[in-house]
Motif scaffolding. Structure first.
Motif, PDB file in Angstrom:
ATOM      1  N   VAL A  34       0.832  -1.215   0.000  1.00  0.00           N
ATOM      2  CA  VAL A  34       0.000   0.000   0.000  1.00  0.00           C
ATOM      3  C   VAL A  34       0.863   1.261   0.000  1.00  0.00           C
ATOM      4  O   VAL A  34       2.078   1.184   0.188  1.00  0.00           O
ATOM      5  CB  VAL A  34      -0.951   0.032   1.230  1.00  0.00           C
ATOM      6  CG1 VAL A  34      -1.890  -1.154   1.230  1.00  0.00           C
ATOM      7  CG2 VAL A  34      -0.172   0.083   2.540  1.00  0.00           C
ATOM      8  N   ASP A  35       0.201   2.412  -0.192  1.00  0.00           N
ATOM      9  CA  ASP A  35       0.930   3.689  -0.105  1.00  0.00           C
ATOM     10  C   ASP A  35       1.106   4.077   1.365  1.00  0.00           C
ATOM     11  O   ASP A  35       2.225   4.295   1.815  1.00  0.00           O
ATOM     12  CB  ASP A  35       0.159   4.798  -0.839  1.00  0.00           C
ATOM     13  CG  ASP A  35       0.187   4.599  -2.341  1.00  0.00           C
ATOM     14  OD1 ASP A  35       0.997   3.767  -2.795  1.00  0.00           O
ATOM     15  OD2 ASP A  35      -0.591   5.242  -3.039  1.00  0.00           O
ATOM     16  N   THR A  36      -0.024   4.207   2.070  1.00  0.00           N
ATOM     17  CA  THR A  36       0.041   4.507   3.504  1.00  0.00           C
ATOM     18  C   THR A  36      -1.023   3.698   4.236  1.00  0.00           C
ATOM     19  O   THR A  36      -2.027   3.299   3.641  1.00  0.00           O
ATOM     20  CB  THR A  36      -0.241   6.005   3.808  1.00  0.00           C
ATOM     21  OG1 THR A  36      -1.533   6.343   3.313  1.00  0.00           O
ATOM     22  CG2 THR A  36       0.806   6.924   3.227  1.00  0.00           C
ATOM     23  N   ALA A  37      -0.782   3.471   5.506  1.00  0.00           N
ATOM     24  CA  ALA A  37      -1.790   2.817   6.357  1.00  0.00           C
ATOM     25  C   ALA A  37      -1.724   3.501   7.716  1.00  0.00           C
ATOM     26  O   ALA A  37      -0.645   3.937   8.130  1.00  0.00           O
ATOM     27  CB  ALA A  37      -1.488   1.331   6.487  1.00  0.00           C
TER      28      ALA A  37
END
Lengths: 109, 240
Positions: A34-37
């Motif tokens: 993912v990009d951010t979490a």
């Protein structure tokens, strides 16, 4: 390191201790997709306690493998995690080392 | 030096890759956003339809107060439609959908879309844009009876949303055309024939509403199920 090129006399590759810890490996594996979490997502998806996640994420941040951004949405704190480029390279190297060790072990059998 | 066994190291890598893939799936899931957007659009268009109808009746009956209220509602709906074309609306939808769809936390991922998927999206969008004015035109000229409004609209609404589902890789969005198609099939089969006459014009709006709600539920269920799979994977694996 290619599996076929490894000889019995070759020194076994070292695994990255920072990533090798199971909780940190889980965090890295998830962030790789993912990009951010945010904190809540990592905690829910990995089934970790708050303290456990904080400690291991901080260790990964110190190593430069992930970036932690803390902001406020209203009065609520929001902590977001992102994997860095060195983190991605380190994870890739980790899998290569693991493959090399596996290859060596298979060669000895 | 740590020495994993050959089998465990293979499993770890598979589990780790699977964990990343599942996280990506959750991060790219936008069916809740789509359902919220469609729900808001449907609410505005339905309100506009009934306000216009009520305003016409009120003017014919010579009732100035109800007519004035209806015109006020029409004005609000018009402003809402204009607002729907702005970036502030997109941000609002994002905020509302994030609140609804961030069960278990927030995650963000860039959706990768293959060329053929984008082609499917463009094709169904063109089909939809051509079909709507034809349908509205034929209905206004009373060529198409009101009873057939739902099944005829299903012929272009269902493929459109199914295509968007493929184009944006949102499998939960598929629930929309399925529900809408089921409502249209029920209408054609005569299940709604016994309902009062005033119900007929609402049939399409109700089918849309049911489809939006089922899509929202499908999106939420899919998210929860994926999170559960990730938790199970995380607990089971990664033991070296």
């Amino acid at each position: 390191m290619g599996l076929t090129k490894m000889k019995a006399s070759d020194p076994a590759p070292e695994l990255d201790r920072v990533i090798h810890e199971p909780v940190r490996l889980r965090i890295m594996s998830l962030l790789a997709g993912v990009d951010t979490a945010d904190f809540a997502f990592l905690r829910t998806a990995l089934g970790l306690s708050k303290g456990n996640l904080s400690v291991h994420a901080a260790r990964l941040e110190v190593s430069g493998y992930i970036e932690i951004t803390k902001t406020f949405e209203g009065k609520l704190p929001k902590t977001r995690y992102r994997m860095t480029q060195p983190g991605r390279r380190a994870l890739e190297r980790y899998w290569e080392s693991l493959d090399a060790i596996r290859g060596a072990l298979n060669g000895h059998e | 030096m740590v020495s994993p066994t050959p089998d465990s190291s293979t499993n770890i890598r598979t589990d780790a890759e699977q964990l990343g893939k599942l996280a990506r799936t959750v991060s790219q899931e936008r069916s809740i956003h789509a359902a919220v957007g469609m729900g808001f659009g449907l609410a505005v268009v339905t309100t506009l339809y009934f306000a216009s109808k009520y305003a016409g009746n009120a003017v014919r009956a010579g009732a100035p107060l109800p007519a004035g209220i209806s015109v006020g509602v029409i004005a609000i709906c018009t402003v809402a439609i204009i607002w729907m074309c702005t970036s502030s609306y997109s941000r609002w939808i994002e905020r509302v959908a994030s609140r609804l769809g961030s069960v278990g936390g927030y995650v963000d991922g860039t959706a990768e879309s293959a060329g053929w998927r984008r082609g499917v999206g463009v094709a169904v969008s063109i089909g939809f844009a051509v079909s709507v004015p034809i349908h509205v035109g034929l209905s206004t000229m009373e060529v198409l009876p009101v009873e057939l409004s739902l099944p005829i609209s299903a012929m272009y609404v269902a493929p459109f949303v199914a295509g968007i589902s493929i184009a944006t890789r949102n499998p939960a969005l598929f629930v929309f055309p399925l529900t809408y198609g089921a409502c249209a099939a029920a209408s054609v089969a005569g299940y709604t024939a016994g309902f009062p006459a005033w119900f007929r014009p609402m049939e399409t709006a109700l089918a849309m509403g049911a489809s939006v709600i089922s899509t929202l539920l499908a999106g939420l269920c899919m998210r929860l199920y994926t999170l559960k799979r990730m938790r199970r994977l995380s607990r089971r694996g990664f033991k070296i």
